[in-house]
Design an enzyme around this catalytic site. Structure first.
Site, mmCIF file in Angstrom:
data_model
loop_
_atom_site.group_PDB
_atom_site.id
_atom_site.type_symbol
_atom_site.label_atom_id
_atom_site.label_comp_id
_atom_site.label_asym_id
_atom_site.label_seq_id
_atom_site.Cartn_x
_atom_site.Cartn_y
_atom_site.Cartn_z
ATOM 1 N N SER A 21 60.873 47.781 38.814
ATOM 2 C CA SER A 21 60.511 48.953 39.621
ATOM 3 C C SER A 21 61.656 49.979 39.757
ATOM 4 O O SER A 21 61.391 51.182 39.685
ATOM 5 C CB SER A 21 60.005 48.519 40.993
ATOM 6 O OG SER A 21 58.777 47.852 40.840
ATOM 7 N N LYS A 71 54.767 40.456 51.135
ATOM 8 C CA LYS A 71 53.634 41.396 51.178
ATOM 9 C C LYS A 71 52.693 41.187 52.359
ATOM 10 O O LYS A 71 52.087 42.143 52.833
ATOM 11 C CB LYS A 71 52.820 41.287 49.882
ATOM 12 C CG LYS A 71 53.473 41.947 48.701
ATOM 13 C CD LYS A 71 52.563 41.845 47.487
ATOM 14 C CE LYS A 71 53.088 42.692 46.360
ATOM 15 N NZ LYS A 71 52.122 42.824 45.276
ATOM 16 N N ASN A 92 52.005 46.715 49.739
ATOM 17 C CA ASN A 92 53.047 46.799 48.701
ATOM 18 C C ASN A 92 53.842 48.100 48.785
ATOM 19 O O ASN A 92 54.786 48.295 48.022
ATOM 20 C CB ASN A 92 52.450 46.625 47.295
ATOM 21 C CG ASN A 92 51.797 47.892 46.781
ATOM 22 O OD1 ASN A 92 51.297 48.714 47.553
ATOM 23 N ND2 ASN A 92 51.797 48.058 45.474
ATOM 24 N N ASP A 107 48.086 48.177 44.693
ATOM 25 C CA ASP A 107 47.882 47.234 43.580
ATOM 26 C C ASP A 107 46.468 47.312 43.003
ATOM 27 O O ASP A 107 46.286 47.355 41.782
ATOM 28 C CB ASP A 107 48.139 45.795 44.047
ATOM 29 C CG ASP A 107 49.618 45.488 44.218
ATOM 30 O OD1 ASP A 107 50.435 46.136 43.537
ATOM 31 O OD2 ASP A 107 49.955 44.602 45.027
ATOM 32 N N ALA A 133 43.043 32.686 42.752
ATOM 33 C CA ALA A 133 42.577 33.157 44.055
ATOM 34 C C ALA A 133 43.760 33.366 45.004
ATOM 35 O O ALA A 133 43.650 33.166 46.203
ATOM 36 C CB ALA A 133 41.588 32.149 44.641
ATOM 37 N N ALA A 136 47.590 38.131 44.203
ATOM 38 C CA ALA A 136 47.260 39.149 43.197
ATOM 39 C C ALA A 136 45.743 39.271 43.043
ATOM 40 O O ALA A 136 45.204 40.377 42.873
ATOM 41 C CB ALA A 136 47.896 38.783 41.855
ATOM 42 N N ARG A 157 41.644 26.718 40.383
ATOM 43 C CA ARG A 157 41.944 25.289 40.267
ATOM 44 C C ARG A 157 41.564 24.579 41.581
ATOM 45 O O ARG A 157 40.902 23.568 41.565
ATOM 46 C CB ARG A 157 43.439 25.134 39.968
ATOM 47 C CG ARG A 157 43.914 23.725 39.880
ATOM 48 C CD ARG A 157 45.377 23.686 39.536
ATOM 49 N NE ARG A 157 46.208 24.372 40.534
ATOM 50 C CZ ARG A 157 47.516 24.475 40.465
ATOM 51 N NH1 ARG A 157 48.165 23.970 39.435
ATOM 52 N NH2 ARG A 157 48.201 25.094 41.411
ATOM 53 N N GLY A 251 49.744 43.089 31.952
ATOM 54 C CA GLY A 251 49.935 43.639 33.294
ATOM 55 C C GLY A 251 50.840 44.855 33.388
ATOM 56 O O GLY A 251 51.060 45.384 34.479
#
Ligand code: ATR
Length: 284
Positions: A21, A71, A92, A107, A133, A136, A157, A251
């Site tokens: 960043s 966050k 963010n 985001d 889950a 992000a 998972r 990404g």
């Protein structure tokens, strides 16, 4: 050149050694000739409230990004949060407004912007499979729901996490567009075939030793595959998808567009997106 009237932007996180960043935002400030600088502030969770207090006191505060692991926790220290940040449950981006410190989350919109700008994909009416889950995933889901995705299969998972996330969001929207499932669900393969977009928001693919999330030979060539990981540029999932003829995205675009949206919040200027992308591209 940094001078006495330079506005200071920061990123708060831990660790920050690998963040791109600062490169991206300093390139953007330079491109527009803005008297701003962007620096990393590596801070542990126990130091977060003190740092936020310091930002409040700074007369030359230009804005901030917040990343892992702050966050969610940062939200309790702010004067206000945008609707989007509330909906995602995380912040963010910080900015000052009328002497107050506010939180925003770019985001989700960054993710949508990268889909639109890079591959002309609009989520309206589309079926999506989202792997993971965690934090992000929440931003991606919120944005996809807002953009009118018809259905989102939420595969995790730990099934319980997907179930909780799906039921809380379905309750809020009054729809049942989120469908939780496990990787071992007998319907997995059939549902994958009916999707337009597959998104990986898990950390699988960051390390070479990771086992695949599922049998990638199941990927239909009609699928667009988006991995939120950008380093490595080509995860095993993206490699397999490309071999099968799928469209692929990593990404990097989401990183660039979430940054561009933060930049706009801080400076009210149109962000130089291509300069920002150039600055964060991995070295070859
Ligand atoms: P982030 O903020 O990047 O989303 P996170 O909140 O820690 O990070 O979430 C990580 C996600 O990756 C989770 O969905 C996690 O699955 P679990 O909820 O079951 O833990 C997923 N994940 C991590 N390692 C995984 C693995 N080896 N196989 C499958 N999923 C994995």
């Amino acid at each position: 050149m940094i001078g006495g009237s330079t506005m200071v932007c920061v990123i708060l996180g831990h660790p920050l050694k690998h963040t791109r960043s600062p490169l991206m935002h300093n390139a953007a400030f330079a491109a527009l000739g803005l008297d701003y600088v962007y620096i990393p502030l590596e801070v542990k969770p126990e130091g977060l409230s003190a740092i936020i207090q310091a930002l409040r006191e700074m007369e030359n505060f230009g804005g901030a990004n917040v990343t892992v692991p702050h966050k969610v926790r940062v939200m309790e220290y702010l004067d206000g949060r945008s609707q989007e940040a509330e909906a995602i449950g995380a912040v963010n981006t910080l900015y000052k407004s009328g002497g107050e410190l506010w939180g925003e989350n770019t985001d989700g919109r960054g993710f949508i912007a990268s889909l639109r700008e890079e591959v002309d994909f609009l989520p309206q009416g589309k079926r999506v499979m989202l792997l993971g889950a965690g934090g992000a995933a929440r931003a991606v889901i919120q944005a996809l729901v807002q953009e009118g995705a018809e259905r989102i299969y939420l595969v995790n998972r730990t099934l319980q996490k997907a179930e909780e996330l799906a039921s809380s969001l379905n309750r809020r929207t009054g729809r049942s567009s989120l469908v939780p499932m496990g990787f071992d669900d007998p319907l997995f393969s059939g549902r994958l075939q009916e999707c337009h977009l597959l998104v990986n928001s898990t950390s699988v693919g960051l390390s070479r030793d990771d086992s695949p999330l599922f049998d990638y030979r199941l990927l239909p060539s009609t699928l667009l595959v988006y991995d939120l990981i950008y380093d490595p540029e080509l995860t095993p999932l993206l490699k397999a998808a490309r071999e099968r003829g799928c469209g692929i995205l990593n990404g990097l675009g989401m990183l660039v567009y979430q940054g561009a949206l933060s930049f706009e919040v801080w400076t009210q200027r149109r962000p130089p997106v291509e300069k920002m992308r150039e600055a964060v591209k991995p070295m070859r």
